[in-house]
Design a protein around this motif. Structure first.
Motif, PDB file in Angstrom:
ATOM      1  N   GLY A  59      89.325 -44.122 138.792  1.00  0.00           N
ATOM      2  CA  GLY A  59      88.204 -45.062 138.510  1.00  0.00           C
ATOM      3  C   GLY A  59      86.929 -45.277 138.461  1.00  0.00           C
ATOM      4  O   GLY A  59      85.991 -46.105 137.813  1.00  0.00           O
ATOM      5  N   ALA A 135      86.002 -45.744 131.685  1.00  0.00           N
ATOM      6  CA  ALA A 135      87.138 -46.095 132.306  1.00  0.00           C
ATOM      7  C   ALA A 135      87.321 -47.553 131.028  1.00  0.00           C
ATOM      8  O   ALA A 135      89.027 -48.047 131.665  1.00  0.00           O
ATOM      9  CB  ALA A 135      87.038 -46.784 133.879  1.00  0.00           C
ATOM     10  N   LEU A 136      86.445 -48.231 131.034  1.00  0.00           N
ATOM     11  CA  LEU A 136      86.964 -49.534 129.974  1.00  0.00           C
ATOM     12  C   LEU A 136      87.749 -49.218 128.696  1.00  0.00           C
ATOM     13  O   LEU A 136      87.531 -50.801 127.908  1.00  0.00           O
ATOM     14  CB  LEU A 136      85.391 -50.220 130.089  1.00  0.00           C
ATOM     15  N   LEU A 178      90.596 -49.910 137.184  1.00  0.00           N
ATOM     16  CA  LEU A 178      90.516 -49.241 135.790  1.00  0.00           C
ATOM     17  C   LEU A 178      90.830 -47.192 135.749  1.00  0.00           C
ATOM     18  O   LEU A 178      90.797 -46.858 135.258  1.00  0.00           O
ATOM     19  CB  LEU A 178      88.300 -48.849 136.189  1.00  0.00           C
ATOM     20  N   GLY A 181      93.591 -46.848 133.633  1.00  0.00           N
ATOM     21  CA  GLY A 181      93.787 -47.284 132.244  1.00  0.00           C
ATOM     22  C   GLY A 181      94.856 -46.627 131.724  1.00  0.00           C
ATOM     23  O   GLY A 181      94.923 -47.305 130.096  1.00  0.00           O
TER      24      GLY A 181
END
Length: 205
Positions: A59, A135-136, A178, A181
């Motif tokens: 993350g 990570a987003l 995260l 993901g």
């Protein structure tokens, strides 16, 4: 007898209205193949991270080099092309089989409604990529794709909104996880597409 004919006429009129106002030729098999492409792509990306010594699941804000970013973009593009191609081929076949027009005013409205949140999400993901917030990106793609499906529901099969809700929820949950993901992305674009595709194929074949 008259009552039976009356109900048959109503059913026929309802069917005609449904065909004229909704794009009902979406193929469930296209969802299955899109899901398989997404899972294969996600597994490949995982091994790419392993090759580069990147622990995606921690993350952290890993910094990806230009070459790696280019490779990931190419992989994503190939997955998208594969999914869209399968969707077009299976849907075109279903339209021809049922004697329905694939491209008409309803299709145009469907595409516009679908593309607005999708293109918006695309720009958001580009911004995240630019700011190295990698990570987003996976959660963002799930959320905006889900919004696109929910928006498009008014012009196609109503069942598609449930797939959209699942994508949105999965994306929101993955915002708080995260490091997972990529797994959420594989579940959303892979597993959920396959399950949805199989259900739709059985229901509307």
């Amino acid at each position: 007898m008259d009552s039976k004919n009356y109900h048959e006429d109503l059913s026929h009129i309802r069917s005609m209205m449904e065909r004229s106002s909704r794009f009902i030729s979406l193929s469930g098999l296209s969802g299955v193949f899109a899901g398989l492409a997404a899972i294969i792509g996600a597994v490949y990306v995982y091994f790419v991270f392993q090759r580069e010594g990147i622990d995606y699941f921690d993350g952290e804000r890993n910094i990806y080099g230009p070459a790696l970013v280019k490779e990931l973009v190419i992989i994503g593009t190939l997955i998208l092309i594969t999914a869209v191609s399968c969707g077009y081929l299976f849907t075109a076949h279903k339209s021809k089989k049922k004697g329905l027009k694939m491209w008409d005013a309803t299709t145009k409205r469907l595409l516009i409604t679908f593309m607005v949140p999708l293109v918006t999400g695309g720009f958001v993901c580009i911004a995240l990529l630019y700011h190295h917030l990698f990570a987003l990106i996976a959660p963002a793609t799930l959320i905006f794709y889900g919004l696109a499906l929910v928006s498009a529901e008014r012009y196609t099969l109503t069942d598609i909104k449930y797939l959209g809700y699942c994508q949105i929820v999965l994306g929101l949950v993955s915002l708080f996880m995260l490091g997972w993901g990529l797994v959420a992305w594989a579940i959303g674009f892979g597993v959920l597409h396959i399950v949805y595709g199989l259900i739709m194929h059985k229901k509307y074949k």
